[in-house]
Scaffold this motif. Structure first.
Motif, PDB file in Angstrom:
ATOM      1  N   ASP A   1       0.827  -1.215   0.000  1.00  0.00           N
ATOM      2  CA  ASP A   1       0.000   0.000   0.000  1.00  0.00           C
ATOM      3  C   ASP A   1       0.866   1.273   0.000  1.00  0.00           C
ATOM      4  O   ASP A   1       1.266   1.768   1.045  1.00  0.00           O
ATOM      5  CB  ASP A   1      -0.902  -0.044   1.246  1.00  0.00           C
ATOM      6  CG  ASP A   1      -2.049   0.939   1.145  1.00  0.00           C
ATOM      7  OD1 ASP A   1      -2.207   1.570   0.087  1.00  0.00           O
ATOM      8  OD2 ASP A   1      -2.792   1.076   2.140  1.00  0.00           O
TER       9      ASP A   1
ATOM     10  N   PRO B   1       1.431   5.155  -0.333  1.00  0.00           N
ATOM     11  CA  PRO B   1       0.635   6.393  -0.278  1.00  0.00           C
ATOM     12  C   PRO B   1       0.936   7.325  -1.452  1.00  0.00           C
ATOM     13  O   PRO B   1       1.892   7.109  -2.201  1.00  0.00           O
ATOM     14  CB  PRO B   1       1.070   7.030   1.043  1.00  0.00           C
ATOM     15  CG  PRO B   1       2.404   6.460   1.338  1.00  0.00           C
ATOM     16  CD  PRO B   1       2.477   5.118   0.696  1.00  0.00           C
ATOM     17  N   HIS B   2       0.118   8.353  -1.554  1.00  0.00           N
ATOM     18  CA  HIS B   2       0.276   9.296  -2.669  1.00  0.00           C
ATOM     19  C   HIS B   2       0.896  10.602  -2.223  1.00  0.00           C
ATOM     20  O   HIS B   2       0.747  11.613  -2.896  1.00  0.00           O
ATOM     21  CB  HIS B   2      -1.080   9.571  -3.309  1.00  0.00           C
ATOM     22  CG  HIS B   2      -1.597   8.425  -4.125  1.00  0.00           C
ATOM     23  ND1 HIS B   2      -2.060   7.270  -3.559  1.00  0.00           N
ATOM     24  CD2 HIS B   2      -1.712   8.255  -5.461  1.00  0.00           C
ATOM     25  CE1 HIS B   2      -2.443   6.445  -4.513  1.00  0.00           C
ATOM     26  NE2 HIS B   2      -2.255   7.020  -5.672  1.00  0.00           N
ATOM     27  N   LYS B   3       1.514  10.599  -1.068  1.00  0.00           N
ATOM     28  CA  LYS B   3       2.092  11.864  -0.625  1.00  0.00           C
ATOM     29  C   LYS B   3       3.361  11.638   0.179  1.00  0.00           C
ATOM     30  O   LYS B   3       3.560  10.560   0.738  1.00  0.00           O
ATOM     31  CB  LYS B   3       1.079  12.683   0.148  1.00  0.00           C
ATOM     32  CG  LYS B   3       0.461  11.972   1.325  1.00  0.00           C
ATOM     33  CD  LYS B   3      -0.447  12.878   2.107  1.00  0.00           C
ATOM     34  CE  LYS B   3      -1.462  13.587   1.239  1.00  0.00           C
ATOM     35  NZ  LYS B   3      -2.377  14.412   1.955  1.00  0.00           N
TER      36      LYS B   3
ATOM     37  N   GLU C   1       6.396   2.042   7.350  1.00  0.00           N
ATOM     38  CA  GLU C   1       5.702   0.925   8.007  1.00  0.00           C
ATOM     39  C   GLU C   1       5.344  -0.156   6.988  1.00  0.00           C
ATOM     40  O   GLU C   1       5.405  -1.352   7.279  1.00  0.00           O
ATOM     41  CB  GLU C   1       4.427   1.421   8.701  1.00  0.00           C
ATOM     42  CG  GLU C   1       4.711   2.245   9.939  1.00  0.00           C
ATOM     43  CD  GLU C   1       3.481   3.007  10.468  1.00  0.00           C
ATOM     44  OE1 GLU C   1       3.645   3.734  11.450  1.00  0.00           O
ATOM     45  OE2 GLU C   1       2.386   2.890   9.880  1.00  0.00           O
ATOM     46  N   GLU C   2       4.964   0.285   5.791  1.00  0.00           N
ATOM     47  CA  GLU C   2       4.638  -0.686   4.735  1.00  0.00           C
ATOM     48  C   GLU C   2       5.865  -1.504   4.359  1.00  0.00           C
ATOM     49  O   GLU C   2       5.766  -2.699   4.095  1.00  0.00           O
ATOM     50  CB  GLU C   2       4.094   0.036   3.496  1.00  0.00           C
ATOM     51  CG  GLU C   2       2.666   0.494   3.624  1.00  0.00           C
ATOM     52  CD  GLU C   2       1.682  -0.649   3.823  1.00  0.00           C
ATOM     53  OE1 GLU C   2       1.663  -1.583   2.997  1.00  0.00           O
ATOM     54  OE2 GLU C   2       0.937  -0.626   4.817  1.00  0.00           O
TER      55      GLU C   2
ATOM     56  N   LYS D   1       5.901   8.133   6.895  1.00  0.00           N
ATOM     57  CA  LYS D   1       5.812   7.187   8.024  1.00  0.00           C
ATOM     58  C   LYS D   1       5.035   5.936   7.588  1.00  0.00           C
ATOM     59  O   LYS D   1       5.428   4.811   7.851  1.00  0.00           O
ATOM     60  CB  LYS D   1       5.106   7.884   9.202  1.00  0.00           C
ATOM     61  CG  LYS D   1       4.972   7.040  10.443  1.00  0.00           C
ATOM     62  CD  LYS D   1       4.435   7.886  11.602  1.00  0.00           C
ATOM     63  CE  LYS D   1       4.197   7.068  12.847  1.00  0.00           C
ATOM     64  NZ  LYS D   1       2.936   6.352  12.871  1.00  0.00           N
ATOM     65  N   TRP D   2       3.920   6.189   6.905  1.00  0.00           N
ATOM     66  CA  TRP D   2       3.102   5.072   6.423  1.00  0.00           C
ATOM     67  C   TRP D   2       3.923   4.155   5.515  1.00  0.00           C
ATOM     68  O   TRP D   2       3.889   2.926   5.638  1.00  0.00           O
ATOM     69  CB  TRP D   2       1.883   5.606   5.664  1.00  0.00           C
ATOM     70  CG  TRP D   2       0.979   4.509   5.194  1.00  0.00           C
ATOM     71  CD1 TRP D   2       1.083   3.799   4.036  1.00  0.00           C
ATOM     72  CD2 TRP D   2      -0.155   3.975   5.884  1.00  0.00           C
ATOM     73  NE1 TRP D   2       0.090   2.861   3.957  1.00  0.00           N
ATOM     74  CE2 TRP D   2      -0.678   2.941   5.077  1.00  0.00           C
ATOM     75  CE3 TRP D   2      -0.777   4.267   7.096  1.00  0.00           C
ATOM     76  CZ2 TRP D   2      -1.810   2.209   5.450  1.00  0.00           C
ATOM     77  CZ3 TRP D   2      -1.892   3.526   7.466  1.00  0.00           C
ATOM     78  CH2 TRP D   2      -2.393   2.513   6.645  1.00  0.00           C
TER      79      TRP D   2
ATOM     80  N   LEU E   1       4.376  13.892   2.610  1.00  0.00           N
ATOM     81  CA  LEU E   1       4.350  14.612   3.879  1.00  0.00           C
ATOM     82  C   LEU E   1       4.766  13.629   4.986  1.00  0.00           C
ATOM     83  O   LEU E   1       4.715  12.418   4.763  1.00  0.00           O
ATOM     84  CB  LEU E   1       2.933  15.158   4.143  1.00  0.00           C
ATOM     85  CG  LEU E   1       2.527  16.355   3.280  1.00  0.00           C
ATOM     86  CD1 LEU E   1       1.053  16.678   3.452  1.00  0.00           C
ATOM     87  CD2 LEU E   1       3.375  17.572   3.612  1.00  0.00           C
ATOM     88  N   PRO E   2       5.155  14.121   6.160  1.00  0.00           N
ATOM     89  CA  PRO E   2       5.683  13.202   7.185  1.00  0.00           C
ATOM     90  C   PRO E   2       4.816  11.972   7.447  1.00  0.00           C
ATOM     91  O   PRO E   2       5.336  10.859   7.582  1.00  0.00           O
ATOM     92  CB  PRO E   2       5.768  14.097   8.424  1.00  0.00           C
ATOM     93  CG  PRO E   2       6.007  15.464   7.866  1.00  0.00           C
ATOM     94  CD  PRO E   2       5.246  15.528   6.573  1.00  0.00           C
ATOM     95  N   HIS E   3       3.475  12.149   7.497  1.00  0.00           N
ATOM     96  CA  HIS E   3       2.656  10.960   7.779  1.00  0.00           C
ATOM     97  C   HIS E   3       2.642   9.991   6.596  1.00  0.00           C
ATOM     98  O   HIS E   3       2.500   8.789   6.778  1.00  0.00           O
ATOM     99  CB  HIS E   3       1.239  11.348   8.208  1.00  0.00           C
ATOM    100  CG  HIS E   3       0.506  12.208   7.241  1.00  0.00           C
ATOM    101  ND1 HIS E   3       0.829  13.532   7.013  1.00  0.00           N
ATOM    102  CD2 HIS E   3      -0.532  11.957   6.420  1.00  0.00           C
ATOM    103  CE1 HIS E   3       0.010  14.039   6.115  1.00  0.00           C
ATOM    104  NE2 HIS E   3      -0.819  13.097   5.738  1.00  0.00           N
ATOM    105  N   GLY E   4       2.812  10.512   5.401  1.00  0.00           N
ATOM    106  CA  GLY E   4       2.907   9.648   4.215  1.00  0.00           C
ATOM    107  C   GLY E   4       4.185   8.838   4.251  1.00  0.00           C
ATOM    108  O   GLY E   4       4.195   7.634   3.984  1.00  0.00           O
TER     109      GLY E   4
ATOM    110  N   ARG F   1       6.373  -4.015   7.046  1.00  0.00           N
ATOM    111  CA  ARG F   1       5.357  -5.083   6.916  1.00  0.00           C
ATOM    112  C   ARG F   1       5.710  -6.030   5.778  1.00  0.00           C
ATOM    113  O   ARG F   1       5.538  -7.243   5.882  1.00  0.00           O
ATOM    114  CB  ARG F   1       3.973  -4.480   6.663  1.00  0.00           C
ATOM    115  CG  ARG F   1       3.385  -3.796   7.901  1.00  0.00           C
ATOM    116  CD  ARG F   1       2.294  -2.828   7.520  1.00  0.00           C
ATOM    117  NE  ARG F   1       1.065  -3.495   7.152  1.00  0.00           N
ATOM    118  CZ  ARG F   1       0.003  -3.609   7.952  1.00  0.00           C
ATOM    119  NH1 ARG F   1       0.040  -3.072   9.167  1.00  0.00           N
ATOM    120  NH2 ARG F   1      -1.070  -4.221   7.568  1.00  0.00           N
TER     121      ARG F   1
END
Lengths: 380, 466
Positions: free
Chosen positions: A126, A128-130, A141-142, A137-138, A132-135, A145
């Motif tokens: 998965d 993300p499309h961005k 994590e991916e 981070k995601w 930014l810090p939370h993108g 995983r």
């Protein structure tokens, strides 16, 4: 052209893949460039980019995908249904775009009708499309995983040191591709676009050690060649997914054209983009694969993409840009409308070419448009 | 763009039509007759809306408020924010901006003009959008590209990875018109803690963007006020949705459109609450009498539209359902997924709730609400993942006792066309006759209404439903 690279670029089951399987190696197919190959390499798994060449019809693809869908994933599903990807031990699907991410369901559902076509490892990565810090981070994590999932399924341990070694090896390949691109910028270019594109595609399916060694040899060889582009119009090819050297070949069949630069999904968009070899490998991979990405799925990065194109156009002294996209690829298709507006304004001739993926069934139409474009450039 | 179209602004003309329609509600038959002469291509649509009595009138008044806000925004020093139907405009009202939802504008153009939105659709392609891009935005975008509207100040959207064609329309518009934009982004899953945290983080960045664009820091008292109104609206919608489950369904088909159109443009505004209250009153009245909401009063079949509805000229699709005694049980657009909704009982974690106790709780509530709007809720990940499109459709079809399911969309919807065939086969396996329509909800040239009607009749006949 090097037969080795040509074979890898034009056959799904090339000799390196056959050899890898014969030696008991595992192979995982990936649908997009966002999957860090280094992770698989570090696990001793061969990552290969999933392609759609060698299709002769789309009856299987059409049975699962709807009619208003890019023909690339349809061709992939066709090959899957015909068992051509039987050598895969796993598949990683990425939401690169809407058409490609639905390969996930269509492949699995086709597996209910065609026995044995779904590899034992089937994973949705998965992205993300961005950025930014939370993108970011995601995405990190991916990556973690994915590592855990690969370790569990294949019974391997992906150590940080091994990933660092893989990053170094992949960087060497990136550096060599960059060198090849530099050679293409030369006024006395010594390599055709078809050859260069074949090399790049081969890089997405060959074992990395083999690819790097062969590429180093190839670069050494072409430096001693005679120029091949004198007096020809210097073309840049950009746009959506394209893993068929036939399109570049078609352009270069015209005696007065040579493709000297590209910005394609399967091409060398990020050839100079090195992954950091220091620090935490997961951070480095996330930064390199997502942080540095400006492909059209990363919405809102038009200015960066335009700047990259202009830089390539200037450096390679491009005479004209051919913008190709597969029908129903709105990400690239609509952006081409903007590129056309902005590049033509800057005095760079552009040709927008919408086409179907697969065997070049539209060769005549496409060739006619390319020729008209070359005439237009010549008359300038 | 044709010269005659450039004579009048697109949004101004539609605002005038809504205004005329709303006034017609209170006029004498003779006055209505005269008025209708001045809106020749809106006759049948307005007739159908006004045919719903006070609910129709209040719906039109709500539309008038929306257009008045839009057309006077700049005079009042407010910013205009372009957005999409998958994005709740409540936050825009809370920061003092005025939303304009492209899909609603495209649908209105289709319902009101002689040639539908054809000219605007085509002009979108002329400036660079692909002809395969989604008509739901392109129908309005042509007018924006041609400068025939109030100028947009910024854009907000939330569809990258959920509907790339939608996101692409927004990013193209932002680039073409050189306007700032912000995109929310959704992971593939809906109901886990990690995803919820991502929603909230992303929403906080959106707030920063909105504060920058409007020059107004977010007023949490104002936000609480808007969210409380949203909560009130959600409660009314939930009541209506519950009654919609009754056999016969007491809700007139067109109410579905009233409900979601309001949600996409006037969420949090009292005008929308008033229209909803009137609708609930009418549905309750029918329910108490045990009668159907259809004009004939006789329900023959119950239909769930698993995707969107059909909006081309004269609201033909809605009229057809009514004429054939088919109750419309809603679509992906009309279900709110507010906490406590009956159909969501089996879909754990699929709902949102409103908490206005603290600023953080408010932000979380609206972020979770936004994450459950159409498309971003159910087609963000593989359709057969738990609680995604398949589970949702089956849960709704079961709760509402649907006899059949229809998929209708636009050719631009790459995301659903990428898997609608296996999806429909799965629905059939669960016992629901399912039909895929190949037309375009916003463009009659893709498939004429006459052809669509024939296909609908064929489906209902061949499957023994009528």
């Amino acid at each position: 052209m090097s037969n080795f690279f040509y074979e890898a670029a034009t056959k799904i089951l090339n000799s390196s893949i056959t050899e890898w399987k014969e030696n008991g190696g595992k192979i995982v197919g990936c649908t997009c460039s966002y999957v860090p190959g280094e992770l698989l390499h570090a696990a001793g798994i061969l990552p290969v980019r999933i392609r759609g060449i060698e299709t002769t019809g789309t009856d299987i693809g059409d049975a699962y995908f709807g009619p208003f869908i890019c023909s690339f994933p349809k061709c992939v599903l066709q090959l899957v249904g015909k068992g051509k990807y039987g050598f895969l031990d796993g598949t990683i699907i990425t939401p690169g775009c809407d058409s490609m991410r639905r390969l996930d369901e269509c492949w699995r559902k086709a597996g209910e009708d065609y026995e044995g076509i779904v590899p034992p490892y089937f994973y949705y990565f998965d992205v993300p499309h961005k950025t930014l810090p939370h993108g970011m981070k995601w995405f990190k994590e991916e990556i973690v995983r994915l590592v855990n999932s690969l370790e569990k399924h294949f019974g391997v341990k992906i150590e940080d040191d091994a990933v660092k070694d893989s990053i170094a090896l992949y960087n060497k390949g990136r550096h060599l591709l960059k060198e090849l691109e530099e050679l293409r910028k030369d006024q006395d270019v010594r390599v055709t676009g078809t050859e260069a594109f074949a090399v790049t595609i081969a890089g997405t399916v060959l074992p990395r050690e083999v690819f790097t060694t062969r590429l180093e040899q190839f670069i050494g060889e072409i430096k001693n060649r005679e120029p091949v582009g004198r007096g020809k119009k210097r073309i840049m090819l950009i746009g959506s997914i394209s893993d068929d050297i036939g399109l570049v070949e078609l352009i270069e069949k015209n005696r007065d054209a040579i493709v000297v630069a590209e910005n394609l999904c399967f091409g060398v968009r990020y050839e100079g983009h090195m992954i950091s070899e220091s620090g935490e490998p997961v951070d480095a991979l996330a930064e390199g694969y997502l942080g540095g990405s400006i492909c059209p799925r990363m919405f809102g990065k038009y200015k960066e993409r335009l700047a990259l194109l202009k830089q390539k156009i200037d450096e390679a002294a491009v005479d004209g840009v051919i913008m190709q996209n597969i029908r129903f690829c709105d990400l690239h298709g609509s952006e081409h409308g903007l590129f056309e507006r902005d590049l033509e304004k800057a005095g760079i001739p552009c040709l927008k070419l919408e086409r179907e993926y697969g065997p070049l069934t539209e060769t005549g139409r496409i060739q006619m448009r390319i020729q008209a474009f070359l005439e237009r450039i010549s008359s300038k | 763009m044709r010269q005659e179209l450039l004579e009048y602004n697109f949004d101004w003309m539609m605002g005038c039509l809504m205004d005329g329609g709303a006034k017609a509600a209170k006029s004498t038959p003779k006055e209505q007759q005269v008025l209708m002469r001045y809106m020749p291509y809106f006759n049948k649509t307005i007739d159908m809306i006004l045919g719903e009595g006070e609910a129709g009138e209040l719906f039109l008044k709500m539309m008038c408020r929306f257009f008045d806000n839009l057309l006077t925004a700049h005079e009042k020093g407010k910013k205009i924010a372009a957005t999409t139907f998958c994005f709740s405009p409540a936050i825009l009202y809370a920061v003092g901006a005025v939303p304009v939802t492209f899909e609603i504008m495209s649908a209105l153009a289709n319902m009101t003009w002689k040639r539908g939105a054809f000219d605007y659709l085509d002009f979108g392609c002329e400036v660079g959008l692909t002809e395969t891009s989604c008509s739901s935005q392109r129908g309005a975008l042509g007018a924006y590209f041609a400068g025939m509207t109030e100028e947009l100040d910024f854009l907000v959207y939330d569809t990258p990875g959920v509907c790339d064609t939608n996101a692409n329309s927004f990013v193209f518009t932002a680039t073409y018109l050189n306007k700032p934009s912000y995109q929310l982004n959704y992971p593939q899953r809906l109901n886990d803690e990690r995803t919820n945290r991502y929603h909230l983080e992303d929403y906080k960045y959106l707030i920063r963007f909105l504060e920058e664009q409007t020059g107004n820091p977010l007023d949490y008292d104002r936000l609480a006020e808007v969210l409380k109104e949203v909560e009130k609206q959600d409660t009314i919608i939930a009541d209506i949705e519950d009654m919609q489950m009754l056999v016969p369904c007491p809700m007139p088909p067109i109410y579905n459109m009233f409900i979601y159109a309001g949600r996409f443009i006037c969420s949090g505004l009292p005008e929308y609450t008033l229209a909803l209250e009137k609708m609930r009153e009418k549905v309750r009245e029918n329910a108490e009498k045990g009668v159907s909401g259809l004009k004939s009063g006789v329900e023959k079949r119950r239909l769930y539209l698993c995707y969107i509805d059909h909006y081309t000229v004269d609201l033909n699709f809605w009229r057809w359902l009514d004429d054939h005694g088919i109750s419309h049980l809603g679509s992906i657009l009309s279900k709110s997924f507010a906490e406590g909704t009956g159909y969501a009982k089996e879909l754990e974690g699929s709902t949102y709730s409103m908490d206005t106790s603290t600023p953080e709780a408010m932000l979380n509530s609206i972020a979770q609400l936004n994450a459950r709007l159409p498309m971003v809720r159910s087609i963000r990940g593989p359709y057969d993942q738990p609680n995604m499109w398949l589970d949702e459709t089956l849960a709704i079809a079961k709760a509402y006792k649907a006899d059949c399911i229809i998929y209708n969309g636009t050719p631009g919807c790459r995301n659903t066309w990428g898997m609608v065939r296996p999806f429909a086969r799965d629905l059939e396996k669960h016992g629901y006759p399912t039909h895929i329509l190949y037309g375009d909800a916003f463009d009659d040239r893709v498939e004429s209404w006459e052809s669509t009607r024939t296909r609908l009749e064929e489906f209902f006949t061949v499957r023994g439903l009528l």
